[in-house]
Design an enzyme around this catalytic site. Structure first.
Site, short mmCIF file in Angstrom:
data_model
loop_
_atom_site.label_atom_id
_atom_site.label_comp_id
_atom_site.label_asym_id
_atom_site.label_seq_id
_atom_site.Cartn_x
_atom_site.Cartn_y
_atom_site.Cartn_z
N LYS A 1 -76.44 10.44 -11.58
CA LYS A 1 -75.06 9.99 -11.27
C LYS A 1 -74.58 10.58 -9.95
CE LYS A 1 -73.16 11.76 -15.02
NZ LYS A 1 -74.35 12.42 -15.59
N ARG B 1 -65.95 12.32 -20.50
CA ARG B 1 -67.13 12.86 -21.19
C ARG B 1 -67.02 12.64 -22.70
NH1 ARG B 1 -69.96 15.65 -17.06
NH2 ARG B 1 -71.45 17.12 -17.93
N ARG C 1 -79.00 25.44 -10.65
CA ARG C 1 -77.76 25.68 -11.40
C ARG C 1 -78.07 26.45 -12.68
NH1 ARG C 1 -74.97 19.84 -11.90
NH2 ARG C 1 -74.51 20.75 -13.91
N ARG D 1 -76.93 20.68 -23.64
CA ARG D 1 -76.22 19.67 -22.84
C ARG D 1 -76.63 18.27 -23.27
NH1 ARG D 1 -77.59 20.83 -17.02
NH2 ARG D 1 -75.95 19.36 -16.50
P1 AMP Z 1 -71.96 18.23 -14.65
O1 AMP Z 1 -72.10 18.78 -13.28
O2 AMP Z 1 -71.21 16.92 -14.68
O3 AMP Z 1 -73.27 18.16 -15.39
O4 AMP Z 1 -71.01 19.26 -15.47
C1 AMP Z 1 -71.41 20.61 -15.65
C2 AMP Z 1 -70.61 21.21 -16.79
O5 AMP Z 1 -69.21 21.18 -16.49
C3 AMP Z 1 -70.74 20.47 -18.12
O6 AMP Z 1 -71.90 20.85 -18.85
C4 AMP Z 1 -69.44 20.90 -18.82
O7 AMP Z 1 -69.52 22.23 -19.28
C5 AMP Z 1 -68.45 20.89 -17.66
N1 AMP Z 1 -67.82 19.56 -17.50
C6 AMP Z 1 -67.98 18.69 -16.46
N2 AMP Z 1 -67.26 17.58 -16.64
C7 AMP Z 1 -66.61 17.75 -17.83
C8 AMP Z 1 -65.70 16.94 -18.58
N3 AMP Z 1 -65.34 15.71 -18.16
N4 AMP Z 1 -65.24 17.44 -19.76
C9 AMP Z 1 -65.60 18.65 -20.20
N5 AMP Z 1 -66.45 19.46 -19.55
C10 AMP Z 1 -66.97 19.02 -18.37
#
Ligand code: AMP
Length: 208
Positions: free
Chosen positions: A13, A88, A154, A165
């Site tokens: 994404k 999410r 990360r 996740r």
């Molecule tokens: P991502 O970079 O989108 O994979 O997000 C990394 C982490 O940030 C996720 O595993 C969640 O802990 C948190 N996170 C990101 N977006 C959201 C969201 N919309 N709602 C809740 N937690 C989020």
């Protein structure tokens, strides 16, 4: 273009969003990036969010919704936006719909970047991110191919967090595919292809 990107962690994404932003100049609203910036900056939000992120859990809805609301109101989001990593879960999607309608705006498309689960674990384990520009590469990139910055892994791309996740994605986020299908907004591309092929398919799906 008011776009929501859907797909498992590691589906691509962020990469699709970066390419669309570079070509079309819309705002990239990545809640993961916003939260990582808050953690790095040591803000109150960052301190609260970190423990959930480290565990691969979702950060509480209200914290994330406030962030997105602020970002949607910013100047650069007025000509269009790409939401990457938000919503999410269904509660976030319902809140987004009502916030957008209060602003006289709406989502044009929810685009699913679809990748087989067995591919995801390999991708996340080898994913590396540029500390300077955020480019997403792989363990094969010694330095960032775009800006020569330092590539790092990360914390939540480490094996102990990846499984959680993916479980959270299946349980909380994947129902959004049906949510947007029900609104007639869903489109899908096969994310299990070369980067350029995926991007070509994305543009075709979006009629760009
Ligand atoms: P991502 O970079 O989108 O994979 O997000 C990394 C982490 O940030 C996720 O595993 C969640 O802990 C948190 N996170 C990101 N977006 C959201 C969201 N919309 N709602 C809740 N937690 C989020």
């Amino acid at each position: 273009m008011n776009l929501v990107l859907l797909g498992a962690p590691g589906a691509g994404k962020g990469t699709v969003a970066q390419e669309l932003v570079a070509e079309f100049g819309v705002a990239h609203i990545s809640t993961g990036d916003l939260l990582r910036a808050a953690v790095k900056g040591g803000t109150e939000l960052g301190i609260q969010a970190k423990k959930y992120m480290d565990a691969g859990e979702l950060v509480p809805d209200q914290l994330v919704i406030d962030l997105v609301k602020e970002r949607l109101a910013a100047d650069d989001a007025q000509q269009g936006f790409i939401l990457d990593g938000f919503p999410r879960n269904t509660a976030q999607a319902v809140t987004l719909d009502s916030k957008l309608s209060a602003m006289g705006r709406e989502i044009d498309c929810a685009l699913l970047v679809d990748v087989a689960p067995e591919v995801i674990i390999d991708r996340l384990s080898s994913r590396r991110t540029c500390r300077a520009c955020g480019y997403t590469g792989t363990a094969a990139d010694a330095t960032c191919p775009k800006c020569a910055g330092e590539m790092y892994q990360r914390d939540d791309d480490k094996p102990e967090t990846i499984k959680n996740r993916l479980d959270v994605y299946e349980k909380s986020t994947s129902p959004l595919v049906d949510y947007y299908r029900g609104q007639g907004l869903l489109k899908s591309v096969n994310g299990d292809q070369a980067r350029e092929t995926v991007y070509g398919d994305v543009k075709e799906a979006l009629g760009l």
